[in-house]
Design a protein around this motif. Structure first.
Motif, mmCIF file in Angstrom:
data_model
loop_
_atom_site.group_PDB
_atom_site.id
_atom_site.type_symbol
_atom_site.label_atom_id
_atom_site.label_comp_id
_atom_site.label_asym_id
_atom_site.label_seq_id
_atom_site.Cartn_x
_atom_site.Cartn_y
_atom_site.Cartn_z
ATOM 1 N N HIS A 317 0.864 -1.188 0.000
ATOM 2 C CA HIS A 317 0.000 0.000 0.000
ATOM 3 C C HIS A 317 0.894 1.229 0.000
ATOM 4 N N ALA A 318 0.459 2.274 -0.690
ATOM 5 C CA ALA A 318 1.267 3.491 -0.824
ATOM 6 C C ALA A 318 1.577 4.131 0.510
ATOM 7 N N ASN A 319 0.681 3.980 1.479
ATOM 8 C CA ASN A 319 0.854 4.641 2.774
ATOM 9 C C ASN A 319 1.432 3.712 3.835
ATOM 10 N N SER A 320 2.021 2.619 3.420
ATOM 11 C CA SER A 320 2.590 1.663 4.374
ATOM 12 C C SER A 320 4.013 1.287 3.983
ATOM 13 N N SER A 321 4.828 1.029 4.973
ATOM 14 C CA SER A 321 6.206 0.569 4.740
ATOM 15 C C SER A 321 6.293 -0.952 4.783
ATOM 16 N N THR A 322 5.143 -1.621 4.928
ATOM 17 C CA THR A 322 5.097 -3.077 5.025
ATOM 18 C C THR A 322 4.680 -3.698 3.689
ATOM 19 N N LEU A 323 5.311 -4.800 3.337
ATOM 20 C CA LEU A 323 4.951 -5.580 2.158
ATOM 21 C C LEU A 323 4.491 -6.962 2.599
ATOM 22 N N LEU A 324 3.672 -7.585 1.778
ATOM 23 C CA LEU A 324 3.220 -8.949 2.010
ATOM 24 C C LEU A 324 3.649 -9.797 0.823
ATOM 25 N N TYR A 325 4.536 -10.757 1.086
ATOM 26 C CA TYR A 325 5.058 -11.612 0.009
ATOM 27 C C TYR A 325 4.211 -12.879 -0.083
ATOM 28 N N PRO A 326 3.529 -13.118 -1.227
ATOM 29 C CA PRO A 326 2.732 -14.327 -1.398
ATOM 30 C C PRO A 326 3.588 -15.470 -1.947
ATOM 31 N N TYR A 327 3.532 -16.620 -1.293
ATOM 32 C CA TYR A 327 4.384 -17.720 -1.749
ATOM 33 C C TYR A 327 3.578 -18.968 -2.115
ATOM 34 N N GLY A 328 2.318 -18.771 -2.486
ATOM 35 C CA GLY A 328 1.483 -19.890 -2.906
ATOM 36 C C GLY A 328 1.782 -20.325 -4.331
ATOM 37 N N ASN A 329 1.142 -21.409 -4.718
ATOM 38 C CA ASN A 329 1.389 -22.019 -6.017
ATOM 39 C C ASN A 329 0.754 -21.211 -7.144
ATOM 40 N N GLY A 330 1.558 -20.608 -8.017
ATOM 41 C CA GLY A 330 1.069 -19.930 -9.209
ATOM 42 C C GLY A 330 0.490 -18.550 -9.003
ATOM 43 N N ASP A 555 -8.592 -2.143 -0.374
ATOM 44 C CA ASP A 555 -9.231 -2.190 0.941
ATOM 45 C C ASP A 555 -8.842 -3.435 1.733
ATOM 46 N N ALA A 556 -8.299 -4.431 1.060
ATOM 47 C CA ALA A 556 -7.898 -5.652 1.768
ATOM 48 C C ALA A 556 -6.626 -5.451 2.582
ATOM 49 N N PHE A 557 -5.877 -4.375 2.282
ATOM 50 C CA PHE A 557 -4.643 -4.143 3.039
ATOM 51 C C PHE A 557 -5.012 -3.714 4.465
ATOM 52 N N PRO A 558 -4.377 -4.315 5.477
ATOM 53 C CA PRO A 558 -4.726 -4.021 6.874
ATOM 54 C C PRO A 558 -4.605 -2.524 7.207
ATOM 55 N N VAL A 559 -5.663 -1.934 7.697
ATOM 56 C CA VAL A 559 -5.658 -0.494 7.984
ATOM 57 C C VAL A 559 -4.665 -0.159 9.095
ATOM 58 N N GLN A 560 -4.435 -1.098 10.021
ATOM 59 C CA GLN A 560 -3.522 -0.820 11.127
ATOM 60 C C GLN A 560 -2.060 -0.787 10.683
ATOM 61 N N TRP A 561 -1.778 -1.203 9.449
ATOM 62 C CA TRP A 561 -0.418 -1.186 8.915
ATOM 63 C C TRP A 561 -0.161 0.062 8.071
#
Length: 561
Positions: A317-330, A555-561
């Motif tokens: 998210h543009a307003n967050s310094s956190t990233l979420l790396y997805p490591y699922g299949n495909g 909107d799925a990005f956690p608001v607290q982050w």
């Protein structure tokens, strides 16, 4: 191999400037303090020793980790052959299971996984991806990433390479080698050059016969469990009916060339998928955006900061310094399309983030917005910000005119380069500046002994040396031709030619395999043991004008982050 084996050499020799050595020593000091290291052959997973478990009916479920609670309302179809479900390995978290019998040497995942090379992390910010490095990355030399960085190369292998649990003994699948290619998106003609990984189609081969319901185990390396003070424990058997009821199907999507111009790879439906059905699980690992900074140390001692290619595969998210790396299949290959979007991401029940922690694991589900037909490309809406960033990049993009016609992977399949030029011939007809020759070769104990007593020695080649970890620079000294009376085809004859080569060192090479400074080591090798390689920092993922932008979660990005 740990961080203690950082190498201070460039591509083709052992020399380094004093500035380079000081930078690398400081890098080593910082990394050892943060304990972020990966051993040879190690990846990682969910093996934690501080979780209580309840076992019953042949299933072990953690009592204090929601990530392994039974999954509801996502029964795998009868067509599904591979699922992710709570592991049968105690303390194993998630695991991968086959729903069909498999025979030895069968390819487990015909679609193959991508491999994302992570090069020379900035030691000042790398702690922000500590969990990723410690638990989920492979040694780059096992995944053909040898020359992507000078100091350290890790390989992220989302899919089986990140989801499967490991056993020191008892693994039942082994990895093959990734293929390399730019899917026709050359740096001279496409703004997509450098925006996606060239390493793909990484498959896993079954090493012993498997029954339906067996869990998939890979090898993390001989010392992975010991370094983490972990015991393998007991493996519980899961029933196929339970796996179909509670498992997430992993083969609903397959990799292919995207229909979107300049996108590279895409994800396609392998079967008809119903509206509201779960297309794929999307397990996540959080990391800081700053941790994806690259610290490039050039041969002249200068230092440059850039951004890892992995950023393009992360949610943010543009307003967050956190990233979420997805490591699922495909799931890493699902492209953006705001008008043809057919899937969405939602948090799995019980997995929504509550407290912010860069060591936590979370999970999304990729859900069909409508009925999707077999063969249809899967599209996700990355958000307006991503779309605007790409439009700006594409509109302002200009080709990088440096060495636009030459890629090592193309030269390796081009018949015009099937006969290799000797060092003497290259003086008059050199290869492109960014290209050099590499050989599959490993120093045997006998060769190591010879190096101890002589400044010049001759080694012996063995066909068993053809493996990514053994690729190293070499200079072609002499070519030994095939008799002209040969009745075989031209290409076959060329492949049978023998070359005398001068073996050199490379960055990230194990200390035991390094040839001492001032020594010359020669060996005769066949043509199929020699490849063209690209010098460090010259591949497309290092292009200065390569696109970099995280995927928007909206909107799925956690608001607290």
């Amino acid at each position: 191999m740990t961080f203690a084996t950082l190498l201070l050499q460039n591509n083709l020799n052992d020399g380094s400037s004093s500035i380079t050595k000081l930078v690398m020593l400081f890098y080593l000091h910082v990394v050892l303090l943060t304990s972020n290291h990966v051993v040879d052959g190690s990846s990682v997973n969910e093996n934690n020793t501080d979780k209580a478990h309840q076992c019953g009916d042949g299933i072990c479920i953690s009592s204090d980790d929601q990530s392994v609670a039974p999954i509801q309302h996502n029964r795998a179809s009868d067509e599904c052959t591979l699922v992710m479900a709570p592991s049968g390995l105690e303390n194993g978290g998630w695991g991968i299971f086959t729903l069909t019998q498999r025979t030895k040497d069968e390819v487990l995942n015909n679609y193959g996984d991508v491999v994302i090379q992570i090069t020379d992390p900035n030691p000042h910010t790398a702690a922000g991806m500590r969990r990723l490095v410690w638990d989920y990355l492979w040694d780059g030399q096992l995944f053909s990433g040898h020359y992507e960085g000078f100091q350290r190369v890790y390989s992220a292998a989302p899919g089986i390479g990140s989801l499967a649990n490991g056993l020191t003994k008892g693994c039942n699948v082994v990895g093959n080698y990734p293929s390399e290619g730019n899917l026709g998106l050359d740096r001279a003609s496409s703004p997509g050059a450098g925006a996606f990984t060239h390493y793909g189609n990484y498959t896993w081969r079954v090493s012993k016969n498997l029954d339906a319901g067996d869990e998939i185990f890979i090898s993390y390396g001989a010392y992975w469990m010991k370094e983490r003070s972990l015991d393998e424990g007991t493996v519980w058997k899961r029933t196929v009916s339970d796996l179909r009821q509670f498992g997430y199907c992993l083969d609903n999507i397959i990799s292919g060339t995207s229909l979107i111009e300049h996108a590279g790879r895409g994800a396609f439906a392998t079967r008809d998928l119903e509206r509201d059905s779960i297309i794929a699980p999307v397990p996540l690992l959080s990391l800081s955006k700053s941790s994806l900074e690259i610290l490039k140390t050039r041969q002249d001692g200068t230092v440059e900061k850039t951004t890892q290619l992995l950023l393009n595969y992360c949610y943010g998210h543009a307003n967050s310094s956190t990233l979420l790396y997805p490591y699922g299949n495909g799931v890493n290959m699902v492209n953006h399309h705001s008008k043809k979007v057919n899937v969405k991401l939602r948090w799995r029940e019980g997995s929504e983030p509550i407290a912010h922690s860069l060591n936590e694991k979370y999970m999304l589900e990729m859900v069909a917005l409508r009925d999707i037909s077999k063969g249809e490309e899967i599209y996700l809406d990355y958000g307006n910000e991503w779309e605007e960033a790409w439009k700006t990049h594409a509109d302002n993009w200009r080709p990088d005119l440096s060495d636009v016609k030459h890629y090592a992977h193309k030269m390796n399949t081009d018949a015009r380069f099937s006969i290799l030029r000797t060092l003497e011939e290259q003086r008059a007809n050199p290869y492109p500046e960014s290209i050099f020759t590499s050989c599959y070769y490993s120093l045997s104990p006998d060769a190591i002994d010879k190096l101890k007593i002589s400044k010049q020695s001759v080694g012996t080649y063995d066909s068993g040396m053809i493996a990514p970890k053994n690729l190293r620079p070499c200079l072609v000294i002499q070519r030994h031709g095939i008799p002209s009376s040969s009745s075989r085809g031209e290409k076959e004859v060329h492949n049978d030619m023998i070359y005398t080569v001068h073996i050199l060192n490379r960055p990230t090479l194990d200390a035991a395999q390094r040839i001492p400074r001032g020594h010359r080591h020669f060996v005769n090798v066949p043509r199929n043991a020699i490849l063209f390689s690209e010098k460090t920092y010259t591949s497309d993922q290092h292009l200065v004008n390569a696109f970099r932008k995280e995927i928007g979660l909206g909107d799925a990005f956690p608001v607290q982050w």
